[in-house]
Design a protein around this motif. Structure first.
Motif, short mmCIF file in Angstrom:
data_model
loop_
_atom_site.label_atom_id
_atom_site.label_comp_id
_atom_site.label_asym_id
_atom_site.label_seq_id
_atom_site.Cartn_x
_atom_site.Cartn_y
_atom_site.Cartn_z
N ARG A 93 0.87 -1.19 0.00
CA ARG A 93 0.00 0.00 0.00
C ARG A 93 0.90 1.23 0.00
O ARG A 93 1.61 1.48 0.97
CB ARG A 93 -0.90 0.02 1.24
CG ARG A 93 -1.97 -1.06 1.29
CD ARG A 93 -2.64 -1.10 2.64
NE ARG A 93 -1.71 -1.56 3.68
CZ ARG A 93 -1.68 -1.11 4.92
NH1 ARG A 93 -2.49 -0.15 5.30
NH2 ARG A 93 -0.82 -1.61 5.79
N GLN A 94 0.86 2.00 -1.06
CA GLN A 94 1.72 3.16 -1.18
C GLN A 94 0.89 4.42 -1.43
O GLN A 94 -0.34 4.35 -1.60
CB GLN A 94 2.74 2.96 -2.30
CG GLN A 94 3.73 1.82 -2.03
CD GLN A 94 4.64 2.09 -0.84
OE1 GLN A 94 5.22 3.17 -0.73
NE2 GLN A 94 4.76 1.12 0.06
N VAL A 95 1.56 5.58 -1.45
CA VAL A 95 0.83 6.85 -1.53
C VAL A 95 1.55 7.82 -2.44
O VAL A 95 2.79 7.83 -2.52
CB VAL A 95 0.65 7.45 -0.11
CG1 VAL A 95 2.01 7.73 0.54
CG2 VAL A 95 -0.21 8.71 -0.15
N VAL A 96 0.77 8.65 -3.13
CA VAL A 96 1.27 9.81 -3.86
C VAL A 96 0.60 11.03 -3.23
O VAL A 96 -0.63 11.14 -3.24
CB VAL A 96 0.94 9.74 -5.36
CG1 VAL A 96 1.39 11.03 -6.07
CG2 VAL A 96 1.62 8.53 -6.00
N PHE A 97 1.40 11.95 -2.68
CA PHE A 97 0.86 13.09 -1.95
C PHE A 97 0.48 14.24 -2.89
O PHE A 97 0.81 14.25 -4.07
CB PHE A 97 1.85 13.57 -0.91
CG PHE A 97 2.09 12.59 0.21
CD1 PHE A 97 1.14 12.38 1.19
CD2 PHE A 97 3.27 11.86 0.26
CE1 PHE A 97 1.35 11.48 2.21
CE2 PHE A 97 3.50 10.95 1.29
CZ PHE A 97 2.54 10.76 2.26
N GLN A 98 -0.16 15.24 -2.29
CA GLN A 98 -0.68 16.36 -3.06
C GLN A 98 0.41 17.28 -3.62
O GLN A 98 0.39 17.61 -4.80
CB GLN A 98 -1.61 17.20 -2.17
CG GLN A 98 -2.10 18.49 -2.82
CD GLN A 98 -3.02 19.27 -1.90
OE1 GLN A 98 -3.34 18.85 -0.78
NE2 GLN A 98 -3.47 20.42 -2.37
N ASP A 99 1.33 17.69 -2.77
CA ASP A 99 2.28 18.74 -3.15
C ASP A 99 3.58 18.14 -3.66
O ASP A 99 4.37 17.60 -2.87
CB ASP A 99 2.55 19.64 -1.95
CG ASP A 99 3.36 20.87 -2.31
OD1 ASP A 99 3.80 20.97 -3.47
OD2 ASP A 99 3.55 21.72 -1.43
N PRO A 100 3.85 18.24 -4.96
CA PRO A 100 5.09 17.67 -5.49
C PRO A 100 6.33 18.45 -5.07
O PRO A 100 7.45 18.00 -5.28
CB PRO A 100 4.89 17.76 -7.01
CG PRO A 100 3.97 18.90 -7.20
CD PRO A 100 3.04 18.88 -6.01
N TYR A 101 6.14 19.62 -4.45
CA TYR A 101 7.28 20.43 -4.02
C TYR A 101 7.73 20.07 -2.61
O TYR A 101 8.92 20.12 -2.30
CB TYR A 101 6.93 21.92 -4.11
CG TYR A 101 6.69 22.38 -5.53
CD1 TYR A 101 7.76 22.75 -6.35
CD2 TYR A 101 5.42 22.39 -6.05
CE1 TYR A 101 7.55 23.13 -7.66
CE2 TYR A 101 5.19 22.79 -7.37
CZ TYR A 101 6.26 23.16 -8.16
OH TYR A 101 6.04 23.52 -9.46
N SER A 102 6.79 19.72 -1.74
CA SER A 102 7.17 19.41 -0.35
C SER A 102 7.29 17.91 -0.10
O SER A 102 7.82 17.51 0.94
CB SER A 102 6.14 20.01 0.62
OG SER A 102 4.86 19.43 0.41
N SER A 103 6.82 17.07 -1.02
CA SER A 103 6.87 15.63 -0.77
C SER A 103 8.22 15.01 -1.11
O SER A 103 8.46 13.85 -0.80
CB SER A 103 5.77 14.92 -1.58
OG SER A 103 5.99 15.06 -2.96
#
Length: 283
Positions: A93-103
């Motif tokens: 189970r993995q995740v892609v977060f909202q902000d590509p600048y802070s992730s």
């Protein structure tokens, strides 16, 4: 026997309740939420800020405790697993977060960031350094970047490229489910389409299941097979993506659709009028 297992939903959420706070300040952020995601399918969770979308995503990932109901992944109740079993399932189970600048850590190379899930994976799933390098190169190519991107830093990439890198990172451990938490909301419209198309392509090629979270019903419809609409932590509407988008039944869903921007000025004015009428009805 394996054929029977594959017919079960990969993820089954039933009567889910999630609380925030303690004691008298306890607040139920999500209540009586249920849905299923079959293998290779996408379920979209849509609603305004505070609707409980991200809280559900965190519960599925095991990042917040479940106060009521069950979350079953690969047929197993996540709340009843040992710590070792949870870690083993966590790799799937993995995740892609909202902000590509802070992730992405700005002080680390892309290669270091991509290899990070491999370093923390359960011992049986760990790869050798050579295997990690080969997988990084293959995944960077899959998301449309050159393998030598691993030697560079996040600041050297655009927002869309960073989100492609985040998708590559989520694939490093060959997961079966990816939680996409507002993955395109910080991107320009043209870049949004590129990232959505990439997610759909990766899903098709690898047989992944996606839990796609967004406030934008138009975006959710583009990538989802089924849509669940949330308001105040409760489900107000659900159904096939095209039906919910084309013929929304709940006034809240109608208001969400009316608030979505469209390029046609006349159509946009019609949506504003519809949103105003719905607000007056609720008022």
């Amino acid at each position: 026997m394996s054929d029977v297992i594959e017919q079960e939903p990969l993820l089954a959420v039933s009567d889910l309740g999630v609380d925030y706070g303690t004691g008298r300040r306890r607040h139920r952020a999500v209540e009586d939420v249920g849905f299923e995601i079959p293998v290779g399918r996408t379920l979209g969770l849509v609603g305004e800020s505070g609707a409980g979308k991200s809280t559900i995503g965190k519960a599925v990932l095991g990042l917040v405790p479940v106060a009521a109901g069950t979350i079953r992944f690969e047929g197993r109740d996540l709340a009843r697993l040992s710590r070792r079993e949870r870690l083993a399932l966590g790799a799937r189970r993995q995740v892609v977060f909202q902000d590509p600048y802070s992730s992405l850590d700005p002080t680390r190379t892309i290669g270091y960031t991509l290899a990070e899930p491999c370093r923390s994976a359960p011992r049986p799933d760990r790869m050798t350094p050579q295997q990690i390098t080969e997988r990084m190169g293959a995944l960077l190519s899959r998301v449309g970047l050159a393998p030598d991107a691993a030697e560079r830093y996040p600041a050297q990439f655009s927002g869309g490229q960073r989100q492609r890198i985040a998708i590559a990172r989520s694939l490093m451990l060959s997961p079966r489910l990816i939680v996409c938490d507002e993955p395109v909301s910080a991107l320009d419209l043209s870049v949004q389409a590129e990232v959505l198309n990439l997610l759909a392509e990766v899903q098709r090629d690898l047989g992944l299941s996606l839990l796609f979270i967004s406030h934008d019903l138009t975006v959710v419809r583009h990538i989802s097979h089924e849509i669940v609409v949330l308001r105040g932590g409760h489900v107000v509407e659900r159904g096939p993506a095209d039906r919910v988008y084309e013929y929304p039944e709940d006034p809240y869903t109608q208001a969400l659709l009316a608030s979505a921007p469209v390029p046609d000025p006349e159509q946009q004015q019609l949506r504003r009028d519809a949103r105003r009428a719905l607000a007056e009805q609720e008022g």
